[in-house]
Enzyme design. Structure first.
Site, PDB file in Angstrom:
ATOM      1  N   ASP A 161       0.796  16.109 -44.466  1.00  0.00           N
ATOM      2  CA  ASP A 161       0.538  16.166 -45.794  1.00  0.00           C
ATOM      3  C   ASP A 161       0.540  17.433 -46.352  1.00  0.00           C
ATOM      4  O   ASP A 161       0.470  18.372 -45.446  1.00  0.00           O
ATOM      5  CB  ASP A 161      -1.038  15.471 -46.116  1.00  0.00           C
ATOM      6  N   ILE A 172       2.649   1.430  -3.571  1.00  0.00           N
ATOM      7  CA  ILE A 172       1.974   1.726  -4.821  1.00  0.00           C
ATOM      8  C   ILE A 172       1.418   3.018  -4.699  1.00  0.00           C
ATOM      9  O   ILE A 172       0.467   3.657  -3.861  1.00  0.00           O
ATOM     10  CB  ILE A 172       0.670   0.860  -5.076  1.00  0.00           C
ATOM     11  N   THR A 223      -6.071  12.430   1.359  1.00  0.00           N
ATOM     12  CA  THR A 223      -5.253  13.709   1.473  1.00  0.00           C
ATOM     13  C   THR A 223      -4.592  14.022   0.073  1.00  0.00           C
ATOM     14  O   THR A 223      -4.542  15.130  -0.461  1.00  0.00           O
ATOM     15  CB  THR A 223      -4.468  13.493   2.814  1.00  0.00           C
ATOM     16  N   VAL A 225       0.683  -1.254  -0.027  1.00  0.00           N
ATOM     17  CA  VAL A 225       0.020   0.099   0.050  1.00  0.00           C
ATOM     18  C   VAL A 225       0.882   1.198  -0.085  1.00  0.00           C
ATOM     19  O   VAL A 225       0.477   2.299  -0.513  1.00  0.00           O
ATOM     20  CB  VAL A 225      -0.965   0.119   1.230  1.00  0.00           C
ATOM     21  N   GLU A 285       6.823   6.428   3.301  1.00  0.00           N
ATOM     22  CA  GLU A 285       5.936   5.633   3.928  1.00  0.00           C
ATOM     23  C   GLU A 285       6.672   4.385   4.055  1.00  0.00           C
ATOM     24  O   GLU A 285       6.701   3.723   5.167  1.00  0.00           O
ATOM     25  CB  GLU A 285       4.441   5.521   3.230  1.00  0.00           C
ATOM     26  N   ASN A 287      -2.816   8.121   0.869  1.00  0.00           N
ATOM     27  CA  ASN A 287      -2.622   7.898  -0.495  1.00  0.00           C
ATOM     28  C   ASN A 287      -3.841   8.392  -1.307  1.00  0.00           C
ATOM     29  O   ASN A 287      -3.705   9.007  -2.571  1.00  0.00           O
ATOM     30  CB  ASN A 287      -2.014   6.706  -0.918  1.00  0.00           C
ATOM     31  N   GLU A 330      -1.534   4.632  -5.470  1.00  0.00           N
ATOM     32  CA  GLU A 330      -2.962   4.427  -5.786  1.00  0.00           C
ATOM     33  C   GLU A 330      -3.718   5.350  -6.282  1.00  0.00           C
ATOM     34  O   GLU A 330      -4.627   5.435  -7.230  1.00  0.00           O
ATOM     35  CB  GLU A 330      -3.814   3.923  -4.532  1.00  0.00           C
TER      36      GLU A 330
END
Length: 866
Positions: free
Chosen positions: A326, A282, A698, A279, A670, A695, A284
């Site tokens: 083009d 990652i 806040t 947690v 963390e 994560n 999130e």
């Protein structure tokens, strides 16, 4: 079969048809055999499929694994938090991409196309989908060819093939033409009509030789089925980021289990720490923040007439290092215009053309096969051959009277334009005076004029000079008489010649300059004549000299020689390019390290659009097949909008980078906090649900606003970032380590001393969580800039961000007092004094980051000593 190499009788024999057409019964049999006259296409994605595609990302897979792990050990709240954020991200992405696909669908031609076909010996209108090989069809001015046709009759037939070949000039068709060369290019097959082209003027009849996927358009569509290996930079980097995160998690969990087993820890405790590690590592909130950043850019682009079909393409456009454009209809207006009139004694430009003789404008408007309609607003719409339309505009711009008075002339005789004759002539009468006018190639018209050989040589030398500049030249001549009954091609008075070109769009030069100033290479890829292409390229500063041009023969040699990328790296103009060659050119530039954005509007552009890193099609003039294969659609066909897209793309990339820095640095903090507690045998300093709160709530609210930051000054003056530049470059890694270690170590020290001071685990976790929230509130301002000092930053555009920082802090304080949230987050109130002390500690992070920034800049600017 190459029907352009067969005469009309051979064509009828091979197609088992004749001039009377097919019977309804035979047409039905062939319909069963050959199928509908439609191009193969992918089935439209449903709303649900769009939703599922939002989960097709490596970082989403990692989050799903984390949710399963949390649910596996009974942390249902944690798992629920992760699933909520994934569903929120999917909802935002689905809405944006599905809306874009619907807008793109509305741009398609929804009107049913009908064609006139001989069935049972009668000319009837049928849906073009039910055409079959062998059908006899008729054409007139304005008709769109719905299939490939071998002409059997043609009368002054001119066809606009620009959307298929890129050639801006109309092609004159001749049903009697037969070639013994099976390798003729499409414009040279003058006895054929191709699906998707338009009849500019004249009439004709023909037999359907190919339908659907067997047409020339269908063959181009087949190239689109080849798998594209080009990836958008953001997707590549997110895949690498996800892989890095996965490896870090795997390594940390293995280390954790090894140490834990050696210490004799319970398996449940090890799982709890593993989930906490996952947690904390990652990010999130990253999928939502990235989606919001890209959606913000998409909304800005929609205000500028750009439809974003794929969100990630916005950031990809910002990363492009080369635009392959083009010419016809993209850089130019796809509308021939008389730019100069050159008389024997003077050159008239657009400002002085009205000073030319009346006979010049009479010749332009009267010796002309165009047709026109007067609109209710007083304007005029012209139809017919592009050259005739250009001459009509030339006369009308000199004065409305030339067009209005043309109806008072009685036509006596005319010689229509035929390619083999290279001129047209007309005889008219008004008020008893006979007027004769002639127009065409200067070499032919001069033969009708009373000029000396020296004068003709001098005029032709002038014509050649203008032709080398990329202009098409049309000579004009006239004479008056009283008793002639038919046109007499002699004794004409030479008036001069017009210089015609497909003019550039007025906004294109500035757009190209901006792109080049941004360090982006612009190349022109066209099916047009090399002189015309080079002239336009020089006007736009795409080419400086003839060395930048690659002609048809050189392209063929390059292609047959293996299409080596090194041989074209210094070329910026490619003429007479086939769709396959254009695709190979794009791939060659990609192999040289470029991220290529391809612009185009025609069928001939579709394969290159498909294989480009970013495909940009035109919404107004573009074909359905071009729009369907692109990532972005310019609804106003404005090349300048691409530069706006590049700016928005760079802004999106900067903002995504800011978000990633904020999330990864706090996640790293963390991780440091959790690992320090583990190796010192302390309890978990933060529970998984508290880490998720940090994560997703806040940080999650703040990082969304970072994704909406305005563009920094001078964004388009930067050179493009290296296409392969990783997100985690040296600068970002340094800032992650400095900020992350400070936050993690200080938070651990607080947790340690609170426990040592007799605080309960719940109370210590409560204070540590509050400090982490304060750290994140402060750290969002560090994330706004990598190199500028905070006191030099503008804050007037970040009022909402500041208010959200205050909101997140008040939200957390509220959760410390609300019983339900106290239970969910394991929080409790603190005194104002305790809050203030923690706030002062958090502000220390700003001081540390500013000192590190000062140290980094000082080292960078330090003079080198021997």
């Amino acid at each position: 079969m190459h029907f352009f190499t067969k005469n009309i009788d051979e064509t009828f024999h091979d197609l088992k048809s004749d001039v009377s057409g097919l019977s309804s019964a035979e047409a039905q049999k062939r319909g069963i055999k050959y199928g509908l006259n439609i191009l193969p296409s992918k089935p439209e994605m449903t709303l649900f499929i769009h939703f599922l595609f939002q989960f097709k990302s490596p970082i989403i897979y990692v989050l799903l694994i984390a949710a399963v792990m949390a649910a596996g050990i009974g942390e249902v709240t944690d798992a629920g938090f992760i699933m909520i954020v994934l569903l929120l991200n999917a909802a935002i992405g689905t809405y944006q991409e599905y809306s874009a696909s619907q807008k793109a669908k509305h741009l398609e031609n929804l009107i049913k196309t009908e064609v006139m076909v001989l069935r049972d010996g009668k000319l009837v209108a049928i849906d073009s989908r039910y055409l079959v090989p062998g059908d006899i069809v008729s054409f007139e001015s304005g008709t769109k060819a719905a299939a490939d046709v071998r002409l059997i009759e043609s009368k002054n037939l001119s066809v606009d093939e620009s959307l298929l070949t890129g050639e801006s000039l109309d092609v004159h068709k001749d049903a009697l033409f037969v070639s013994d060369n099976a390798n003729l290019s499409l414009p040279e097959r003058t006895n054929m009509l191709f699906a998707g082209t338009f009849v500019s003027s004249g009439r004709g009849m023909g037999v359907i030789s190919a339908i659907g996927a067997s047409t020339e358009v269908g063959k181009i569509a087949a190239l689109l089925s080849q798998k594209s290996v080009a990836k958008i930079p953001l997707l590549e980097k997110m895949e690498k980021l996800s892989l890095t995160i996965s490896i870090v998690i795997a390594v940390m969990v293995i280390i954790l289990f090894a140490i834990g087993l050696l210490k004799g820890l319970e398996l449940y405790a090890l799982f709890l720490f593993s989930v906490a590690l996952a947690v904390s590592t990652i990010p999130e909130g990253l999928p939502v923040a990235i989606t919001v950043a890209l959606t913000s850019a998409s909304l800005e682009m929609s205000k500028r007439n750009v439809i974003i079909r794929k969100l990630a393409a916005i950031e990809g456009l910002g990363a492009c290092t080369l635009i392959a454009s083009d010419k016809t209809g993209t850089l130019t207006q796809n509308r021939l215009s008389v730019e100069y009139f050159i008389s024997p004694h003077q050159v008239y430009d657009t400002d002085t053309m009205h000073e030319a003789k009346d006979t010049v404008y009479l010749a332009s408007i009267l010796c002309n096969e165009m047709q026109y309609e007067e609109r209710t607003d007083g304007g005029v719409d012209f139809f017919g051959d592009q050259v005739d339309i250009a001459l009509a505009h030339f006369a009308k711009n000199a004065g409305d009277s030339y067009l209005k008075n043309s109806k008072f002339y009685r036509k006596i005789d005319e010689i229509p334009y035929e390619p083999q004759n290279r001129f047209s002539a007309v005889m008219l009468e008004r008020d008893g005076v006979i007027f004769q006018f002639s127009k065409g190639s200067p070499e032919t018209v001069l033969e009708h004029c009373t000029l000396s050989e020296e004068e003709k040589i001098e005029i032709l030398a002038d014509v050649d000079a203008w032709a080398l500049k990329g202009y098409r030249t049309i000579a004009l001549a006239h004479k008056e008489s009283k008793d002639e009954a038919s046109i007499n091609l002699g004794d004409f008075t030479y008036l001069g010649f017009v210089a015609i070109i497909d003019p550039v769009r007025k906004e294109t030069p500035d757009a190209i300059k901006k792109a080049q100033a941004a360090g982006i290479k612009v190349v022109m890829i066209t099916g047009d004549h090399p002189n015309t292409a080079l002239c336009i390229a020089k006007e736009l500063d795409i080419a400086i000299s003839d060395e930048a041009l690659m002609r048809e023969k050189e392209l063929l040699e390059w292609e047959n020689g293996g299409a080596k990328a090194e041989e074209i790296k210094n070329k910026t103009v490619f003429s007479r390019v086939t769709p396959t060659q254009k695709m190979k050119i794009v791939k060659a530039f990609q192999s040289l390290g470029h991220y290529v954005a391809v612009t185009g509007d025609g069928v001939n552009d579709a394969p290159a659009l498909r294989h480009a890193n970013i495909g940009v099609s035109m919404g107004k003039s573009g074909t359905d097949i071009a729009r369907a294969t692109s990532d972005l659609i310019l609804t106003d066909d404005n090349f300048a909008s691409i530069v706006n897209g590049i700016e928005e793309g760079r802004r999106a990339h900067d903002n995504i980078r800011k978000v990633i820095y904020l999330l990864i640095s706090t996640g790293f903090a963390e991780l440091v906090l959790v690992m320090l507690s583990f190796v010192t045998a302390l309890p978990l300093p933060l529970l998984p649900v508290q880490l998720l709160w940090l994560n997703l709530v806040t940080n999650g609210i703040q990082d969304v606003m970072l994704g909406l930051e305005k563009a920094e000054p001078g964004l388009l003056k930067r050179t493009p970032r290296a296409p392969k530049e990783p997100i985690f470059n040296t600068l970002m890694l340094r800032r992650i380590f400095v900020g992350g270690f400070y936050i993690g170590i200080v938070s651990f020290v607080l947790f340690y001393f609170l426990l040592q001071g007799g605080e309960s685990i719940e109370s210590a976790r409560n204070s540590t969580l509050l400090l982490m929230v304060l750290f994140e509130n402060v750290h969002v301002f560090n994330a706004r800039t990598e190199v500028n000092f905070l006191h030099k930053m503008q804050y007037k555009n970040s009022i909402v961000l500041i208010l959200l920082v205050i909101f997140t802090q008040l939200l957390h304080i509220a959760c410390m007092h609300i019983p339900f949230m106290q239970k969910v987050l394991s929080t409790q109130p603190v005194t104002f004094t305790a809050w203030f002390e923690l706030a002062v500690i958090a502000i220390g992070l700003v001081v540390v980051m500013e000192i590190d920034k000062w140290s980094m800049l000082r080292k960078k600017n330090r003079p080198v000593t021997n």
